[in-house]
Write a protein that holds these residues in place. Structure first.
Motif, short mmCIF file in Angstrom:
data_model
loop_
_atom_site.label_atom_id
_atom_site.label_comp_id
_atom_site.label_asym_id
_atom_site.label_seq_id
_atom_site.Cartn_x
_atom_site.Cartn_y
_atom_site.Cartn_z
N ALA A 79 109.14 146.97 -95.66
CA ALA A 79 110.17 147.12 -96.73
C ALA A 79 110.30 148.70 -96.89
CB ALA A 79 109.72 146.43 -97.97
N PHE B 131 112.25 149.95 -93.85
CA PHE B 131 113.56 149.72 -93.78
C PHE B 131 114.31 150.52 -95.14
CE2 PHE B 131 112.92 145.13 -92.34
CZ PHE B 131 113.01 145.34 -91.08
N ASP B 132 113.56 150.70 -95.99
CA ASP B 132 114.17 151.61 -97.04
C ASP B 132 114.54 153.05 -96.68
OD1 ASP B 132 115.36 151.81 -99.79
OD2 ASP B 132 113.45 152.95 -100.51
N PHE C 220 117.19 152.75 -93.24
CA PHE C 220 118.59 152.16 -93.68
C PHE C 220 118.97 152.60 -95.17
CE2 PHE C 220 116.47 149.23 -90.45
CZ PHE C 220 117.17 149.84 -89.54
N GLN D 204 121.87 146.02 -100.97
CA GLN D 204 121.44 146.40 -99.60
C GLN D 204 119.77 146.65 -99.49
OE1 GLN D 204 123.27 149.10 -96.48
NE2 GLN D 204 124.69 149.61 -98.15
N ARG D 205 119.10 147.46 -100.52
CA ARG D 205 117.77 147.52 -100.84
C ARG D 205 117.27 146.02 -100.83
NH1 ARG D 205 115.88 152.17 -104.46
NH2 ARG D 205 113.83 151.38 -103.35
N TRP E 241 117.29 143.95 -97.63
CA TRP E 241 116.05 144.50 -96.37
C TRP E 241 114.85 144.10 -96.92
CZ3 TRP E 241 117.57 145.34 -91.78
CH2 TRP E 241 118.94 146.12 -91.36
#
Length: 289
Positions: free
Chosen positions: A112, A115-116, A119, A141-142, A145
């Motif tokens: 996670a 991803f943060d 993206f 979005q956060r 993801w």
């Protein structure tokens, strides 16, 4: 009764007692006492007891000035439960509960964070300059993801156990959880609020909307799950492993690999996050030979 349910009840109790100006020293112990009563009402379900013991160990470490490591709390809670009743070691619910949460700590949370970083929207724009719509979209979005990372980590460790215990392989659950997990949080929140309002003798007409939301979302989740199995039948199918203790052996191997994987995580390339699923694929293929 899930661990998420117990954690949510604990959070609401914490906010409620803090609003009632309970002293900071007494607050954690009052919450734990009330939470233990709630877990007792559930019949000491493994997931509920695990969540309670984790919370107790984390708060105990904080009170004693020790580092708060959720993984250590998870291990200590497992040890306590097995001392209390060693027969839990063979319980599928117990195995799934601890395997999934361990996978979230070891793989899901680092994924996670990756991803943060990878993206993050509007990373070059100061937060104060973003409109409310952009800030909302960034949070959505956060959340998506983060949910994907948790779903992947849960799938990683639950697959071998589910294949042996239930004869199922549900690759589609990874995508389906992007909708089901947020909805489940709303259902649990509505249920806990209606329960607390009932204990406070709130008029029924104030409680009914929370129950209605919970019922409607639960039915929608069941409908969506059923339809997903029809629309995406190739992602949900029955299976059968070829050798005994496949689930337990694969889970132990994957857990050990994830511990070693996380130890070498700093500064690794994005491809490093694919390695656990490479081992997972090899083990799953061996289970069908």
């Amino acid at each position: 009764i899930s661990g998420l349910h117990v954690a949510l009840v604990g959070g609401i109790l914490f906010l409620l007692l803090r609003t009632c100006r309970v002293s900071a020293r007494l607050l954690p112990w009052a919450v734990l006492a009330l939470l233990f009563m709630y877990v007792a009402v559930t019949g000491f379900a493994p997931s509920a007891l695990r969540a309670f013991l984790m919370i107790a160990f984390i708060w105990g470490a904080y009170w004693a000035g020790r580092p708060n490591d959720g993984l250590v709390g998870l291990v200590m809670s497992a040890v306590c439960i097995l001392i209390w009743d060693p027969s839990f070691i063979g319980n599928t619910g117990f195995q799934l509960s601890y395997a999934v949460v361990a996978s979230i700590f070891l793989y899901g949370l680092p994924l996670a964070k990756f991803f943060d970083r990878r993206f993050q929207p509007y990373r070059d724009i100061p937060a104060s300059s973003l409109s409310w719509a952009r800030r909302l979209w960034a949070r959505v979005q956060r959340g998506l993801w983060g949910t994907l990372a948790i779903s992947l980590s849960a799938f990683l460790l639950s697959t071998p156990l589910c294949a042996e215990a239930f004869g199922t392989f549900a690759l589609g659950s990874v995508a389906l959880n992007l909708l089901l997990v947020p909805a489940a949080g709303v259902v649990l929140g509505a249920g806990v609020l209606s329960l607390l309002l009932g204990l406070l003798h709130t008029p029924v007409w104030l409680i009914v909307p929370f129950n209605a939301v919970g019922i409607a979302l639960t039915q929608a989740m069941a409908w969506l799950t059923q339809k997903a199995q029809q629309w995406l039948a190739f992602l949900f199918h029955e299976t059968q492993v070829s050798w005994n203790y496949f689930g337990a052996i694969c889970t132990l191997i994957l857990l050990g690999a994830l511990v070693l994987w996380r130890e070498r995580l700093d500064g690794q390339k994005p491809s490093y996050y694919l390695l656990p699923f490479g081992l997972w694929g090899f083990l799953i293929s061996m289970g069908y030979l």
